[in-house]
Write a protein that holds these residues in place. Structure first.
Motif, mmCIF file in Angstrom:
data_model
loop_
_atom_site.group_PDB
_atom_site.id
_atom_site.type_symbol
_atom_site.label_atom_id
_atom_site.label_comp_id
_atom_site.label_asym_id
_atom_site.label_seq_id
_atom_site.Cartn_x
_atom_site.Cartn_y
_atom_site.Cartn_z
ATOM 1 N N LEU A 296 0.812 -1.225 0.000
ATOM 2 C CA LEU A 296 0.000 0.000 0.000
ATOM 3 C C LEU A 296 0.844 1.274 0.000
ATOM 4 O O LEU A 296 0.298 2.368 -0.125
ATOM 5 N N SER A 297 2.143 1.124 0.125
ATOM 6 C CA SER A 297 2.990 2.302 0.347
ATOM 7 C C SER A 297 2.933 3.324 -0.777
ATOM 8 O O SER A 297 2.903 4.535 -0.521
ATOM 9 N N THR A 298 2.898 2.892 -2.041
ATOM 10 C CA THR A 298 2.937 3.888 -3.119
ATOM 11 C C THR A 298 1.583 4.544 -3.363
ATOM 12 O O THR A 298 1.541 5.707 -3.744
ATOM 13 N N VAL A 299 0.479 3.824 -3.135
ATOM 14 C CA VAL A 299 -0.820 4.474 -3.309
ATOM 15 C C VAL A 299 -1.015 5.532 -2.229
ATOM 16 O O VAL A 299 -1.610 6.593 -2.471
ATOM 17 N N SER A 300 -0.480 5.262 -1.032
ATOM 18 C CA SER A 300 -0.485 6.285 0.017
ATOM 19 C C SER A 300 0.417 7.451 -0.369
ATOM 20 O O SER A 300 0.093 8.622 -0.149
ATOM 21 N N TRP A 301 1.537 7.111 -0.972
ATOM 22 C CA TRP A 301 2.527 8.095 -1.388
ATOM 23 C C TRP A 301 1.938 9.078 -2.397
ATOM 24 O O TRP A 301 2.122 10.290 -2.273
ATOM 25 N N VAL A 302 1.255 8.558 -3.422
ATOM 26 C CA VAL A 302 0.784 9.424 -4.505
ATOM 27 C C VAL A 302 -0.528 10.128 -4.170
ATOM 28 O O VAL A 302 -1.008 10.933 -4.971
ATOM 29 N N THR A 303 -1.085 9.850 -3.006
ATOM 30 C CA THR A 303 -2.305 10.556 -2.604
ATOM 31 C C THR A 303 -2.006 11.603 -1.542
ATOM 32 O O THR A 303 -2.140 12.798 -1.783
ATOM 33 N N ALA A 304 -1.564 11.161 -0.364
ATOM 34 C CA ALA A 304 -1.443 12.092 0.758
ATOM 35 C C ALA A 304 -0.025 12.326 1.266
ATOM 36 O O ALA A 304 0.290 13.416 1.745
ATOM 37 N N LYS A 305 0.846 11.306 1.151
ATOM 38 C CA LYS A 305 2.127 11.374 1.852
ATOM 39 C C LYS A 305 3.010 12.534 1.401
ATOM 40 O O LYS A 305 3.696 13.161 2.219
ATOM 41 N N ASP A 306 3.007 12.854 0.125
ATOM 42 C CA ASP A 306 3.837 13.962 -0.347
ATOM 43 C C ASP A 306 3.406 15.285 0.280
ATOM 44 O O ASP A 306 4.251 16.117 0.634
ATOM 45 N N PHE A 307 2.107 15.495 0.418
ATOM 46 C CA PHE A 307 1.610 16.720 1.032
ATOM 47 C C PHE A 307 1.982 16.774 2.514
ATOM 48 O O PHE A 307 2.390 17.827 3.032
ATOM 49 N N ILE A 308 1.845 15.630 3.196
ATOM 50 C CA ILE A 308 2.201 15.565 4.616
ATOM 51 C C ILE A 308 3.679 15.866 4.808
ATOM 52 O O ILE A 308 4.077 16.619 5.702
ATOM 53 N N ARG A 309 4.503 15.293 3.939
ATOM 54 C CA ARG A 309 5.941 15.528 4.058
ATOM 55 C C ARG A 309 6.313 16.958 3.718
ATOM 56 O O ARG A 309 7.232 17.529 4.337
ATOM 57 N N GLU B 12 5.566 24.854 -4.317
ATOM 58 C CA GLU B 12 5.709 23.396 -4.346
ATOM 59 C C GLU B 12 4.363 22.703 -4.188
ATOM 60 O O GLU B 12 4.111 21.679 -4.828
ATOM 61 N N ILE B 13 3.498 23.253 -3.342
ATOM 62 C CA ILE B 13 2.153 22.682 -3.185
ATOM 63 C C ILE B 13 1.411 22.718 -4.519
ATOM 64 O O ILE B 13 0.757 21.734 -4.918
ATOM 65 N N ILE B 14 1.526 23.820 -5.228
ATOM 66 C CA ILE B 14 0.864 23.950 -6.535
ATOM 67 C C ILE B 14 1.429 22.944 -7.528
ATOM 68 O O ILE B 14 0.686 22.278 -8.262
ATOM 69 N N LYS B 15 2.760 22.820 -7.548
ATOM 70 C CA LYS B 15 3.400 21.889 -8.479
ATOM 71 C C LYS B 15 3.024 20.437 -8.161
ATOM 72 O O LYS B 15 2.699 19.661 -9.062
ATOM 73 N N VAL B 16 3.073 20.083 -6.887
ATOM 74 C CA VAL B 16 2.733 18.715 -6.487
ATOM 75 C C VAL B 16 1.295 18.394 -6.872
ATOM 76 O O VAL B 16 1.003 17.322 -7.419
ATOM 77 N N THR B 17 0.396 19.338 -6.616
ATOM 78 C CA THR B 17 -1.019 19.136 -6.953
ATOM 79 C C THR B 17 -1.195 18.965 -8.457
ATOM 80 O O THR B 17 -1.924 18.071 -8.918
ATOM 81 N N GLY B 18 -0.534 19.801 -9.238
ATOM 82 C CA GLY B 18 -0.653 19.728 -10.698
ATOM 83 C C GLY B 18 -0.154 18.406 -11.258
ATOM 84 O O GLY B 18 -0.814 17.785 -12.103
ATOM 85 N N TRP B 19 1.003 17.973 -10.795
ATOM 86 C CA TRP B 19 1.553 16.702 -11.265
ATOM 87 C C TRP B 19 0.660 15.528 -10.886
ATOM 88 O O TRP B 19 0.462 14.598 -11.676
ATOM 89 N N LYS B 20 0.095 15.554 -9.687
ATOM 90 C CA LYS B 20 -0.764 14.451 -9.250
ATOM 91 C C LYS B 20 -2.076 14.427 -10.042
ATOM 92 O O LYS B 20 -2.595 13.343 -10.356
ATOM 93 N N LEU B 21 -2.591 15.586 -10.369
ATOM 94 C CA LEU B 21 -3.801 15.632 -11.208
ATOM 95 C C LEU B 21 -3.517 15.041 -12.584
ATOM 96 O O LEU B 21 -4.347 14.318 -13.147
ATOM 97 N N TYR C 15 -1.180 12.790 -13.262
ATOM 98 C CA TYR C 15 -1.002 11.344 -13.093
ATOM 99 C C TYR C 15 -2.347 10.641 -12.958
ATOM 100 O O TYR C 15 -2.614 9.653 -13.663
ATOM 101 N N TYR C 16 -3.191 11.117 -12.071
ATOM 102 C CA TYR C 16 -4.473 10.454 -11.851
ATOM 103 C C TYR C 16 -5.378 10.538 -13.077
ATOM 104 O O TYR C 16 -6.232 9.670 -13.281
ATOM 105 N N SER C 17 -5.171 11.551 -13.916
ATOM 106 C CA SER C 17 -6.010 11.676 -15.113
ATOM 107 C C SER C 17 -5.761 10.511 -16.070
ATOM 108 O O SER C 17 -6.712 9.898 -16.573
ATOM 109 N N TYR C 18 -4.468 10.169 -16.325
ATOM 110 C CA TYR C 18 -4.219 9.092 -17.285
ATOM 111 C C TYR C 18 -4.114 7.719 -16.635
ATOM 112 O O TYR C 18 -4.232 6.690 -17.309
ATOM 113 N N ALA C 19 -3.890 7.676 -15.317
ATOM 114 C CA ALA C 19 -3.772 6.376 -14.655
ATOM 115 C C ALA C 19 -5.113 5.842 -14.165
ATOM 116 O O ALA C 19 -5.266 4.631 -14.021
#
Length: 325
Positions: A126-139, A158-167, A169-173
């Protein structure tokens, strides 16, 4: 590895898949590619070791962002905290575990830890699904408090960049497949989670067996906050190699079976580790320093399980120690 990750997702995104079994097979294949990108591309690139050209390293480091994580967060968590403070409780983020896992003899113990050698694999998965959802923001929030983002507007940007990249990723994944694949959404979500489970299990196991082993030490700072000895001997004492004779396995995991060489020379590309290892091992023997290695990956996993079992039973200790007793 980029092809192993992206090609299955292309077939999924264009809606060419109608079979649940084929959907799961493609997502799991993509998960293997995701792990390969993490271990064999972005890891070297963010260390500045993939190429002599730092622009190449910068852009290949963004492959971390393409698989849902974040290169900036990883650089602090891995390059700075893990490589500087390897196996030091409270400083090395790789052993700073949630309450239901215990990776250090100095960490607090609870009744759940007695069974962690059984259930740890589920949480590795479960570590990477946690990573790509919440863990980066927490860190990001935690690293800001630690003083790693002190420039004006750096944290906000950085918050804006992280959010943009995750959007992205989740769009095509996940999002586009849910719109194009003619299957129930819950099947697609389960297949997506299976991809991450494979990735998480592979990456977590590879990284953790290198440091949570019977022969590795878990140093503690003195009353002045200092660790005894020099940085190089610290890396030798806290790190283990495994499966050094398997060239295919080494290629598959980006040379991370040579963790000692990587920790001593993190700015050197992993393709050189095998040859370097002969020099490092000989030098360690010459000066009576540890050079921990396991002949096979299976042997490393077996010892890792043994350490997790010991950690689940033993009470916290307050002196510098290894677990080889």
């Amino acid at each position: 590895m980029l092809a192993v990750f992206f090609v299955p997702l292309v077939f999924i995104n264009i809606g060419a898949i109608a079979s649940p079994w084929l959907l799961f097979a493609l997502y799991i294949t993509s998960g293997i590619g995701m792990a390969g990108i993490g271990m064999g591309i972005m890891h070297d690139a963010i260390h500045g070791a993939y190429s002599k050209n730092q622009r190449v390293n910068k852009y290949l480091g963004y492959t971390m962002n393409l698989i849902g994580a974040n290169a900036t967060v990883w650089k602090i968590q891995h390059n700075v905290l893990h490589h500087t403070y390897t196996n030091i409780e409270g400083a090395d983020d790789d052993i700073n575990a949630p309450f239901f896992l215990r990776f250090s003899p100095h960490a607090k113990k609870n009744i759940l830890h007695r069974f962690q050698h059984w259930y740890v694999w589920f949480f590795y998965g479960l570590s990477t699904v946690s990573w790509v959802t919440a863990k980066d923001f927490i860190r990001l929030v935690r690293y800001r408090k630690m003083g790693y983002m002190s420039k004006k507007n750096e944290f906000r940007n950085e918050i804006i960049k992280v959010t943009g990249w995750k959007l992205l990723y989740y769009s095509y994944a996940l999002t586009i497949p849910m719109l194009t694949v003619p299957l129930a959404p819950w099947i697609i979500i389960l297949a997506f989670l299976s991809m991450h489970f494979v990735t998480g299990l592979l990456i977590s196991t590879i990284f953790q067996v290198a440091h949570i082993m019977p022969s590795t030490e878990f140093p503690l700072p003195d009353e002045d906050g200092l660790i005894e000895g020099d940085w190089y001997s610290h890396q030798l004492a806290t790190t283990t190699n495994f499966a050094p004779k398997s060239s295919f396995f080494s290629w598959l995991i980006g040379g991370l079976n040579y963790q000692i060489e990587h920790h001593l020379l993190p700015n050197v590309c992993h393709v050189h580790y095998k040859k370097i290892s002969n020099i490092v091992a000989a030098t360690a023997r010459e000066y009576g320093m540890p050079y921990n290695t396991k002949r096979t990956f299976a042997a490393a996993i077996r010892d890792h399980v043994g350490v997790l079992r010991k950690l689940g039973k033993m009470q916290p200790i307050t002196t510098q120690s290894n677990l080889n007793f």
